[in-house]
Write a protein that holds these residues in place. Structure first.
Motif, mmCIF file in Angstrom:
data_model
loop_
_atom_site.group_PDB
_atom_site.id
_atom_site.type_symbol
_atom_site.label_atom_id
_atom_site.label_comp_id
_atom_site.label_asym_id
_atom_site.label_seq_id
_atom_site.Cartn_x
_atom_site.Cartn_y
_atom_site.Cartn_z
ATOM 1 N N ALA A 19 0.837 -1.206 0.000
ATOM 2 C CA ALA A 19 0.000 0.000 0.000
ATOM 3 C C ALA A 19 0.873 1.257 0.000
ATOM 4 O O ALA A 19 0.597 2.220 -0.729
ATOM 5 N N GLU A 20 1.951 1.255 0.798
ATOM 6 C CA GLU A 20 2.867 2.402 0.837
ATOM 7 C C GLU A 20 3.553 2.585 -0.511
ATOM 8 O O GLU A 20 3.725 3.712 -0.984
ATOM 9 N N LEU A 21 3.950 1.497 -1.145
ATOM 10 C CA LEU A 21 4.603 1.550 -2.448
ATOM 11 C C LEU A 21 3.655 2.111 -3.507
ATOM 12 O O LEU A 21 4.053 2.950 -4.322
ATOM 13 N N GLU A 22 2.402 1.680 -3.460
ATOM 14 C CA GLU A 22 1.408 2.187 -4.413
ATOM 15 C C GLU A 22 1.196 3.691 -4.226
ATOM 16 O O GLU A 22 1.112 4.445 -5.194
ATOM 17 N N GLN A 23 1.179 4.121 -2.968
ATOM 18 C CA GLN A 23 1.021 5.548 -2.676
ATOM 19 C C GLN A 23 2.223 6.336 -3.204
ATOM 20 O O GLN A 23 2.071 7.411 -3.778
ATOM 21 N N LEU A 24 3.428 5.808 -3.040
ATOM 22 C CA LEU A 24 4.628 6.470 -3.562
ATOM 23 C C LEU A 24 4.606 6.543 -5.087
ATOM 24 O O LEU A 24 5.009 7.543 -5.677
ATOM 25 N N GLU A 25 4.163 5.471 -5.720
ATOM 26 C CA GLU A 25 4.137 5.449 -7.184
ATOM 27 C C GLU A 25 3.172 6.478 -7.757
ATOM 28 O O GLU A 25 3.337 6.931 -8.885
ATOM 29 N N ASN A 26 2.178 6.872 -6.985
ATOM 30 C CA ASN A 26 1.227 7.886 -7.435
ATOM 31 C C ASN A 26 1.676 9.305 -7.094
ATOM 32 O O ASN A 26 1.029 10.268 -7.497
ATOM 33 N N ASP A 27 2.782 9.438 -6.358
ATOM 34 C CA ASP A 27 3.284 10.750 -5.949
ATOM 35 C C ASP A 27 3.976 11.437 -7.125
ATOM 36 O O ASP A 27 4.927 10.902 -7.708
ATOM 37 N N GLN A 28 3.511 12.640 -7.473
ATOM 38 C CA GLN A 28 4.063 13.379 -8.612
ATOM 39 C C GLN A 28 5.518 13.791 -8.370
ATOM 40 O O GLN A 28 6.332 13.790 -9.296
ATOM 41 N N ALA A 29 5.851 14.161 -7.142
ATOM 42 C CA ALA A 29 7.232 14.571 -6.841
ATOM 43 C C ALA A 29 8.196 13.415 -7.081
ATOM 44 O O ALA A 29 9.284 13.601 -7.643
#
Length: 123
Positions: A19-29
């Motif tokens: 879940a954390e990895l998926e959230q990071l992958e969606n981060d524009q920065a």
């Protein structure tokens, strides 16, 4: 039972990390940083340069990039403190930075190591 508990703990941890990895992958920065990294790697390949070469170039542009690692690599170790010994029998004074001094060795043979060490004066 310990193995099954371990299994479920690791499974929960994997789900949390996914879940954390998926959230990071969606981060524009993060996407911009990864894009920048890929472009830098492409440039390094295009110009046949290693990361070490790139750091040298960047350090030439901005010396603060070199940091303390370069300073300590070129430095020398600190000098030993100067020690002064005064022979109470002869009044002779010896100043040395090391313990392997000819006169000190003679005194140690004649008067003993502890006696000579007690002759050390505070500077």
């Amino acid at each position: 039972m310990a193995k099954i508990n371990d299994y479920y703990q690791k499974k929960q941890l994997m789900e949390k990390l996914a879940a954390e990895l998926e959230q990071l992958e969606n981060d524009q920065a993060l996407k911009r940083e990864l894009e920048f990294e890929n472009k830098v790697r492409e440039l390094m390949t295009e110009y046949d340069k290693s990361p070490k070469h790139v750091l040298q170039i960047l350090a030439a542009i901005d010396p603060s990039i070199a940091g303390t690692k370069a300073e300590t690599a070129t430095g020398t170790r600190a000098k030993r403190p100067m020690k002064t010994y005064k022979n109470p029998h002869t009044g002779e004074v010896v100043k040395t930075r090391g313990g392997n001094h000819k006169t000190l060795n003679e005194w140690r043979e004649k008067y003993g190591k502890e006696a000579v060490q007690s002759w050390q004066q505070q500077d």
